[in-house]
Design an enzyme around this catalytic site. Structure first.
Site, mmCIF file in Angstrom:
data_model
loop_
_atom_site.group_PDB
_atom_site.id
_atom_site.type_symbol
_atom_site.label_atom_id
_atom_site.label_comp_id
_atom_site.label_asym_id
_atom_site.label_seq_id
_atom_site.Cartn_x
_atom_site.Cartn_y
_atom_site.Cartn_z
ATOM 1 C CE1 TYR A 140 -3.345 2.875 0.753
ATOM 2 C CE2 TYR A 140 -2.011 3.323 2.693
ATOM 3 C CZ TYR A 140 -3.004 3.692 1.816
ATOM 4 O OH TYR A 140 -3.660 4.892 1.997
ATOM 5 C CG PHE A 168 -0.018 11.734 9.489
ATOM 6 C CD1 PHE A 168 0.415 12.408 8.348
ATOM 7 C CD2 PHE A 168 0.944 11.148 10.290
ATOM 8 C CE1 PHE A 168 1.766 12.501 8.017
ATOM 9 C CE2 PHE A 168 2.296 11.239 9.979
ATOM 10 C CZ PHE A 168 2.702 11.912 8.846
HETATM 11 N N1 UFG Z 1 -6.484 -0.380 16.344
HETATM 12 C C1 UFG Z 1 -6.846 -1.171 17.404
HETATM 13 N N2 UFG Z 1 -7.979 -1.926 17.268
HETATM 14 C C2 UFG Z 1 -8.750 -1.913 16.132
HETATM 15 C C3 UFG Z 1 -8.361 -1.075 15.067
HETATM 16 C C4 UFG Z 1 -7.217 -0.320 15.201
HETATM 17 O O1 UFG Z 1 -6.183 -1.227 18.428
HETATM 18 O O2 UFG Z 1 -9.753 -2.648 16.082
HETATM 19 C C5 UFG Z 1 -5.275 0.443 16.465
HETATM 20 C C6 UFG Z 1 -4.244 0.127 15.408
HETATM 21 O O3 UFG Z 1 -3.439 -0.929 15.831
HETATM 22 C C7 UFG Z 1 -3.508 1.462 15.329
HETATM 23 C C8 UFG Z 1 -4.579 2.505 15.632
HETATM 24 O O4 UFG Z 1 -5.631 1.781 16.273
HETATM 25 O O5 UFG Z 1 -2.547 1.524 16.314
HETATM 26 C C9 UFG Z 1 -5.143 3.163 14.404
HETATM 27 O O6 UFG Z 1 -5.512 2.153 13.471
HETATM 28 P P1 UFG Z 1 -6.340 2.461 12.144
HETATM 29 O O7 UFG Z 1 -6.558 1.148 11.469
HETATM 30 O O8 UFG Z 1 -7.529 3.285 12.469
HETATM 31 O O9 UFG Z 1 -5.375 3.366 11.303
HETATM 32 P P2 UFG Z 1 -3.874 3.085 10.819
HETATM 33 O O10 UFG Z 1 -2.997 3.990 11.631
HETATM 34 O O11 UFG Z 1 -3.518 1.662 10.788
HETATM 35 O O12 UFG Z 1 -3.985 3.462 9.292
HETATM 36 C C10 UFG Z 1 -4.094 4.734 8.796
HETATM 37 C C11 UFG Z 1 -4.932 4.735 7.548
HETATM 38 C C12 UFG Z 1 -4.312 3.860 6.486
HETATM 39 C C13 UFG Z 1 -2.924 4.331 6.258
HETATM 40 C C14 UFG Z 1 -2.146 4.423 7.529
HETATM 41 C C15 UFG Z 1 -0.853 5.090 7.281
HETATM 42 O O13 UFG Z 1 -6.220 4.289 7.857
HETATM 43 O O14 UFG Z 1 -5.058 3.922 5.314
HETATM 44 O O15 UFG Z 1 -2.831 5.188 8.495
HETATM 45 O O16 UFG Z 1 0.091 4.647 8.169
HETATM 46 F F1 UFG Z 1 -2.260 3.498 5.451
#
Ligand code: UFG
Length: 323
Positions: A140, A168
């Protein structure tokens, strides 16, 4: 001015379309509805189609003059991109190139690209500024960085001007409650936390042993409308002839998963049941933007920077009357 919004039926795209409409722009949406929702497109002409349909693209650019193109149509799940890289490179890279080629062929010069913090990979320093090394750790992020590099080459060779906006953690919803996040499956933290509030089924916290004050991951949550405002300013910058650029978009404040859940408890007034699970592969401990450049160059000031406001708008959407 007429703006083509590719992926305008999706989460961020639909908020963008609404903002453009409110500011008096003519808007055409192109979306294949693989993840978007037709009813999320408000106040714009809608064209059902996929960027892979090159004839359709050419016909669209032939029939209409666009002053700018915004491109939101990408797959966004990091884990899925590891399991199915072909899907990600095809959609997020190759089909984006088709769009750029149509723009070049039809002499449309201004492009706003939805990029991501994932291009930086595991951060070497936080907050992350634009010049931080780009070392994406999954397909991605790699695909998004490939497109950013492609855009540099298209600028040099064809004069296509682009602003890459590296989101972000996009979050929140339309303050008027008409639009919100509707991913299927939903993987993002805030909507899942809010669903745990309504269903009383627990949210799983992925990892409690990170090197952060409370052991859970820290993210920089940025309101979807503030992202939209940055797109408007970026497009105006291109129309002013300032040239291509890339900006990191966040509030510059990091919140841990536990802090998000605690804030959601306050906003909703609900118990939010939690279970603690393993780390999710590929999650960096801390992602926080240094967005000074966007503030300085674009004059961008996030309006809904407060986490409680972001969650309140998402809650308004989650608890809407569903017909
Ligand atoms: N998390 C949990 N439980 C859940 C879902 C998420 O603990 O059920 C945590 C994840 O581990 C992370 C935080 O919450 O630490 C945020 O997770 P998200 O999935 O909401 O977002 P991300 O930081 O993984 O992803 C976002 C965007 C992606 C992008 C990324 C860039 O949604 O599209 O940032 O690093 F690629």
């Amino acid at each position: 001015m007429h703006v083509l919004v590719v992926g305008g039926a999706g989460y961020i795209g639909s908020h963008m379309v609404k903002l453009l409409g409110q500011r008096g722009f003519q808007v055409t949406v192109l979306d294949n509805l693989c993840a978007g929702h037709r009813d999320a497109v408000q106040g714009a002409r809608f064209v059902l189609g996929d960027l892979g349909e090159r004839d359709l693209l050419n016909a669209l650019f032939q029939a209409e003059h666009f002053d700018g193109v915004m491109h939101f149509a990408s797959h966004i799940q990091v884990g899925e991109s590891v399991r199915e890289p072909a899907k990600y490179y095809l959609n997020n890279v190759f089909k984006t190139q088709y769009l750029l080629d149509a723009m070049v062929a039809h002499r449309v010069k201004c492009f706003i690209f939805s990029s991501t913090a994932a291009i930086f990979g595991e951060p070497l320093r936080v907050p992350i500024d634009e010049d931080h090394p780009k070392q994406p750790i999954n397909p991605y992020g790699r695909g998004k960085w490939m497109v950013e590099q492609m855009l540099q080459d298209y600028d040099l060779a064809y004069g296509l001007k682009a602003v890459c906006l590296r989101y972000f953690n996009a979050a929140g919803a339309d303050p008027e409650g008409k639009l919100g996040e509707r991913h299927d499956p939903e993987t993002h933290l805030i909507p899942l936390v809010l669903r745990a509030a309504t269903s009383q089924r627990p949210i799983t916290v992925f990892g409690t042993d990170y090197d952060t004050p409370d052991g859970t991951c820290i993210r920089d949550y940025i309101h979807v409308n503030d992202l939209g405002e940055a797109h408007l300013l970026a497009l105006q910058r291109l129309w002013d002839g300032v040239g291509s650029a890339a900006y990191n978009l966040g509030n510059g404040n990091g919140f841990s998963v536990r802090e998000v859940i605690d804030t959601a408890r306050k906003v909703t007034g609900c118990e939010i049941p939690v279970v603690y699970g393993e780390r999710r592969p590929g999650d960096p401990a801390r992602l926080v933007a240094d967005a000074h450049r966007a503030r300085a160059d674009l004059g961008w000031t996030p309006r809904y920077a407060d986490l409680a406001t972001i969650i309140a708008h998402a809650w308004q959407w989650e608890t809407r009357a569903k017909s």
